[in-house]
Scaffold this motif. Structure first.
Motif, PDB file in Angstrom:
ATOM      1  N   ILE A  84     -12.209  17.018  36.391  1.00 42.43           N
ATOM      2  CA  ILE A  84     -12.448  17.012  37.838  1.00 42.43           C
ATOM      3  C   ILE A  84     -12.215  18.417  38.400  1.00 42.43           C
ATOM      4  N   SER A 106      -9.886  15.303  45.369  1.00 41.15           N
ATOM      5  CA  SER A 106     -11.087  15.673  44.627  1.00 41.15           C
ATOM      6  C   SER A 106     -12.183  14.665  44.963  1.00 41.15           C
ATOM      7  N   GLN A 166     -14.546  13.849  43.238  1.00 36.31           N
ATOM      8  CA  GLN A 166     -14.915  13.094  42.041  1.00 36.31           C
ATOM      9  C   GLN A 166     -14.100  11.815  41.873  1.00 36.31           C
ATOM     10  N   GLU A 225     -10.733   9.603  47.607  1.00 37.91           N
ATOM     11  CA  GLU A 225     -10.729  10.947  47.021  1.00 37.91           C
ATOM     12  C   GLU A 225      -9.324  11.487  46.780  1.00 37.91           C
TER      13      GLU A 225
END
Length: 300
Positions: free
Chosen positions: A177, A189, A191, A220
């Motif tokens: 990530i 993040s 991702q 997140e």
């Protein structure tokens, strides 16, 4: 040195003896390999699959003699000194490491590096920093003090994710990530949103040769248990967690053959140890197991 030692000949030789010591520090699935020799040393280690080659990197590292524990127990201690910025020393800066750090010391001789003995194996119990050095106290493993595992019947799995019984490979499940932002114990993040909330709870966050347990995950954002020595930035690695429940093992990891929770234990010999008709609860679905331990296809 014991008579059946691999290196007795060199230990007793005045002219040929050139002792070398190798230090293998291990935390969870990460190894730190170093030698006090003036140059790197490679040795072959036997494994169940054959042999593997390990290279130990030359660095400042020295140890004292093994000494009795002053607390009165039968255990013994040994001090290992490294630079304060050594990767193993960094594990003890700030918060204590969440996973035990163990050390194995090999002794060999330059005349034949294929022969070696393990002269010490124990866990690092504490670290003391003074000026430019760090002194690690290693406690010799004492089998009389070890907590022996007990086999118990329970609905949760007794394996740890990615261990030899779980059989999942961390490399297959780790996620690379990009860290967008860090605020104390909270890491952001974009991702993380690619995974359902809670996917990384109980997992690990790897950064700069350090690892932290993940306490929570939503959207997140994840929260780690202890802060890193310096805030993570750019690339990092995270792994999912496991609740040890059958539903997660089935839906997330598709690994029910290695699930050990009762009554889902697969018999080693289904003919001699029939399990009868147990049931699997997977959300609202119930899947019957036949007398030979066969589960069948689970549609999730």
């Amino acid at each position: 040195m014991k008579d059946d030692s691999n290196i007795t000949l060199y230990e007793q030789s005045i002219e040929d003896g050139e002792p070398i010591e190798l230090y293998a520090f291990t935390q969870n699935d990460i190894s730190y390999l170093y030698t006090s020799n003036f140059e790197d040393v490679s040795i072959t280690i036997p494994t169940t699959a054959g042999v593997r080659t390990e290279t130990y990197f030359a660095d400042y590292i020295e140890r004292a003699e093994i000494t009795p524990n002053t607390s009165g127990s039968s255990a013994t201690n040994m001090e290992i000194t490294v630079w304060k910025d050594h990767p193993v020393a960094k594990l003890f800066q700030g918060a204590p490491p969440e996973k035990t750090v163990v050390v194995k010391i090999y002794r060999l001789h330059a005349a034949n590096v294929d022969k070696y003995d393990v002269v010490f194996y124990g866990k690092i119990s504490q670290a003391n920093f003074e000026e430019s050095k760090c002194t690690l106290t290693a406690k010799l493993e004492n089998w009389l003090e070890k907590e022996l595992p007990n086999g118990t019947y329970r609905y949760s799995c007794s394996n740890s994710i990615f261990d030899q019984n779980c059989q999942l490979r961390k490399e297959d499940w780790q996620v690379k990530i990009f860290v967008d932002k860090v605020s104390e114990l909270t890491i952001y993040s974009a991702q993380f949103t690619n995974f359902e909330d809670g996917y990384f709870v109980g997992g690990r966050f790897y950064y700069d040769n350090q690892v932290r347990m993940i306490e929570s995950h939503k959207g997140e954002v994840i929260t780690i248990r202890y802060p890193f020595l310096r805030n993570p930035y750019n690339d990092a690695i995270v792994t999912p967690g496991c609740s040890h429940l059958f539903s997660i093992c089935a839906k997330r990891f598709k690994n029910t053959d290695n699930f050990t929770g009762f009554p889902y234990i697969k018999p080693t010999d289904s003919e001699k140890n029939p399990v009868g008709k147990g049931i699997y609860w997977v959300d609202s679905q119930v899947v019957n197991r036949d007398s030979k331990g066969f589960v069948g296809t689970i549609k999730l």
